[in-house]
Scaffold this motif. Structure first.
Motif, PDB file in Angstrom:
ATOM      1  N   GLN A 237     -43.331   5.262   7.561  1.00  0.00           N
ATOM      2  CA  GLN A 237     -43.494   4.938   8.979  1.00  0.00           C
ATOM      3  C   GLN A 237     -43.659   6.184   9.835  1.00  0.00           C
ATOM      4  O   GLN A 237     -44.541   6.258  10.694  1.00  0.00           O
ATOM      5  CB  GLN A 237     -42.284   4.128   9.470  1.00  0.00           C
ATOM      6  N   TYR A 241     -47.871   5.701   8.936  1.00  0.00           N
ATOM      7  CA  TYR A 241     -48.210   4.573   9.791  1.00  0.00           C
ATOM      8  C   TYR A 241     -48.167   4.918  11.279  1.00  0.00           C
ATOM      9  O   TYR A 241     -49.114   4.615  12.020  1.00  0.00           O
ATOM     10  CB  TYR A 241     -47.271   3.389   9.533  1.00  0.00           C
ATOM     11  N   MET A 246     -51.114   2.608  12.427  1.00  0.00           N
ATOM     12  CA  MET A 246     -51.191   1.488  11.482  1.00  0.00           C
ATOM     13  C   MET A 246     -50.039   0.537  11.796  1.00  0.00           C
ATOM     14  O   MET A 246     -49.021   0.496  11.112  1.00  0.00           O
ATOM     15  CB  MET A 246     -51.129   2.020  10.047  1.00  0.00           C
ATOM     16  N   THR A 247     -50.226  -0.245  12.844  1.00  0.00           N
ATOM     17  CA  THR A 247     -49.119  -0.975  13.454  1.00  0.00           C
ATOM     18  C   THR A 247     -48.610  -2.153  12.636  1.00  0.00           C
ATOM     19  O   THR A 247     -47.490  -2.619  12.853  1.00  0.00           O
ATOM     20  CB  THR A 247     -49.525  -1.481  14.840  1.00  0.00           C
ATOM     21  N   ARG A 248     -49.411  -2.647  11.701  1.00  0.00           N
ATOM     22  CA  ARG A 248     -48.975  -3.810  10.930  1.00  0.00           C
ATOM     23  C   ARG A 248     -48.706  -3.477   9.468  1.00  0.00           C
ATOM     24  O   ARG A 248     -48.480  -4.369   8.658  1.00  0.00           O
ATOM     25  CB  ARG A 248     -50.000  -4.942  11.046  1.00  0.00           C
ATOM     26  N   SER A 249     -48.708  -2.204   9.143  1.00  0.00           N
ATOM     27  CA  SER A 249     -48.415  -1.784   7.776  1.00  0.00           C
ATOM     28  C   SER A 249     -46.925  -1.553   7.602  1.00  0.00           C
ATOM     29  O   SER A 249     -46.228  -1.151   8.535  1.00  0.00           O
ATOM     30  CB  SER A 249     -49.172  -0.489   7.438  1.00  0.00           C
ATOM     31  N   SER A 250     -46.436  -1.793   6.390  1.00  0.00           N
ATOM     32  CA  SER A 250     -45.025  -1.554   6.110  1.00  0.00           C
ATOM     33  C   SER A 250     -44.841  -1.190   4.649  1.00  0.00           C
ATOM     34  O   SER A 250     -45.524  -1.717   3.774  1.00  0.00           O
ATOM     35  CB  SER A 250     -44.186  -2.798   6.440  1.00  0.00           C
ATOM     36  N   MET A 288     -46.227  -1.814  -0.547  1.00  0.00           N
ATOM     37  CA  MET A 288     -46.778  -1.721   0.797  1.00  0.00           C
ATOM     38  C   MET A 288     -47.575  -2.972   1.097  1.00  0.00           C
ATOM     39  O   MET A 288     -48.270  -3.508   0.236  1.00  0.00           O
ATOM     40  CB  MET A 288     -47.671  -0.480   0.904  1.00  0.00           C
ATOM     41  N   ALA A 290     -50.358  -4.438   4.138  1.00  0.00           N
ATOM     42  CA  ALA A 290     -51.195  -3.954   5.228  1.00  0.00           C
ATOM     43  C   ALA A 290     -52.400  -4.865   5.407  1.00  0.00           C
ATOM     44  O   ALA A 290     -52.834  -5.527   4.459  1.00  0.00           O
ATOM     45  CB  ALA A 290     -51.678  -2.530   4.953  1.00  0.00           C
ATOM     46  N   ASP A 294     -56.034  -1.534   8.814  1.00  0.00           N
ATOM     47  CA  ASP A 294     -55.153  -0.377   8.638  1.00  0.00           C
ATOM     48  C   ASP A 294     -55.573   0.454   7.430  1.00  0.00           C
ATOM     49  O   ASP A 294     -55.511   1.693   7.453  1.00  0.00           O
ATOM     50  CB  ASP A 294     -53.705  -0.824   8.480  1.00  0.00           C
ATOM     51  N   TRP A 298     -56.627   4.424   7.296  1.00  0.00           N
ATOM     52  CA  TRP A 298     -56.013   5.396   6.396  1.00  0.00           C
ATOM     53  C   TRP A 298     -57.070   6.159   5.601  1.00  0.00           C
ATOM     54  O   TRP A 298     -56.998   7.383   5.475  1.00  0.00           O
ATOM     55  CB  TRP A 298     -55.030   4.725   5.448  1.00  0.00           C
TER      56      TRP A 298
END
Length: 402
Positions: A237, A241, A246-250, A288, A290, A294, A298
């Motif tokens: 993060q 991100y 990349m607001t919706r990646s985790s 991950m 995404a 996103d 990247w």
């Protein structure tokens, strides 16, 4: 990823059951293409018999041609759903989702997918950042961080990132494969994964060869966490991100996936089943999620070196493994990326998700495709790669080969 690794990953797909939320496709200032009839329509087709297409596109005429390629691939390659995005430079040509008439639920253009292998280049980027900051010595033994790793006193973080340490890949271990097939919801720790890998002796002396190893990627996660004192989630993060928006990646070390999610399916256990919720921690003790947009962001940042110093950016995609294990100056593995003939490519196959990412280095062209198989698909090849190659023939003067 080498073909042998792709096949090993394919052999691990299994059952999972999930419920996905219905997503409504919306956009502002873009063209939205709605439900289309299939390429060979049947008489008096009802909406349930139609291919569903949601597309966000500008005025570039190639958008319709690319969408047509994806639509045609649905019946040809026996696919249930495809999400995709294409960029030339930073300009988005088209991004969308296509579902077969038999898809149980529609797929949103911003649906989350399980990412797999492209995350490895992010780990490589974080390692180079920590090296420049003096947090970790890339050329010192990893024994302070992963003393349980065989040859930890001779393997360095740089070797882990380039998989040149000689550690066997646990994905090829028969006991491991049997466990995954028996329980696709099983959670894996690094110690468990390493235990499977180290049932076999090292493949070669550290630094003298190249062989892709999920084990070494899993060990790299341990090095990054233990050297920095931060979790995988926090590292991703704060260093990937957040800076890239990349607001919706985790990142995660469990089976969680948000909504809307692209549904994945597999035939690998002898019956066609939804595998969206299968635990992904076998991948390398982390994972991950995404959306396509996103991942495209990247890939462009990786190519441009946006998150690294100029020197580290050059190193991150240099032919550091050329001459080892069949790698060459034209096709090599570097810090989590496979670079082939001027393209940065990735072909993750994870829990029924078939993905492919392709970034042409110069001029910049970005292609991201994720697909899910239909019942007739035998899963012996990555359909997303086929689609990506067809798209590349439209948007690039130098289409890639694998």
């Amino acid at each position: 990823m080498p073909v042998s690794v792709t096949r090993a990953r394919a052999s691990l797909r299994a059952l999972a059951v999930t419920v996905a939320a219905f997503a409504v496709l919306t956009s502002t200032g873009c063209t939205i293409v709605g439900t289309h009839p299939p390429s060979s329509p049947t008489p008096a087709a009802s909406p349930s018999d139609q291919t569903r297409i949601g597309v966000i596109a500008g005025s570039d005429p190639r958008a319709a041609e690319i969408t047509g390629i994806v639509e045609a691939a649905i019946p040809e390659l026996a696919l249930q759903s495809v999400v995709f995005g294409v960029w030339v430079g930073d300009d988005e040509i088209v991004r969308g989702a296509v579902d077969s008439p038999s898809a149980p639920l529609p797929t949103a253009t911003d649906a989350l997918v399980r990412v797999g292998q492209p995350m490895e280049a992010m780990l490589g980027t974080i390692l180079l950042q920590l090296g420049t900051e003096g947090v970790v010595d890339l050329d010192a033994p990893v024994s302070p961080y992963v003393p349980e790793l065989v040859n930890a006193d001779r393997i360095t973080p740089r070797m882990l990132a380039n998989t040149t340490g000689g550690t066997p890949d646990y994905v090829t271990n028969a006991d491991f494969i049997a466990r995954v097939h028996a329980d696709p919801f099983a959670h894996y720790t690094f110690s468990e994964l390493l235990g499977y890998a180290q049932q076999s002796p090292p493949l070669f002396a550290p630094g003298t060869g190249w062989a892709y190893s999920h084990t070494e990627m899993a060990a790299l996660v341990q090095v990054l966490e233990r050297a920095s004192g931060q979790s995988l989630e926090d590292l991703m993060q704060s260093r990937i991100y957040g800076p890239l928006g990349m607001t919706r990646s985790s990142a995660h070390q469990d089976s969680e996936i948000g909504q809307p999610a692209m549904h994945a399916y597999t035939n690998q256990r002898g019956v066609y089943e939804d595998s969206t919720s299968w635990d992904p921690t076998w991948g390398f003790d982390g994972g991950m999620n995404a959306p396509v947009i996103d991942l495209g962001r990247w890939l462009r940042a990786l190519n441009d070196g946006d998150l690294l110093t100029a020197a580290d950016a050059e190193t991150s995609l240099a032919p550091v493994s050329a001459g080892l294990g069949g790698m060459s100056a034209q096709r090599y593995f570097a810090y989590g990326s496979l670079v082939a003939d001027g393209w940065i490519v990735g072909n993750p196959i994870l829990n029924g998700y078939q993905g492919f990412t392709a970034q042409e280095r110069n001029p910049s062209v970005t292609i991201v495709v994720w697909s899910a198989v239909a019942p007739a698909n035998t899963e012996t090849s990555n359909a997303s790669q086929t689609i990506a190659q067809r798209i590349a023939a439209i948007v690039s003067a130098t289409p890639f080969t694998m």
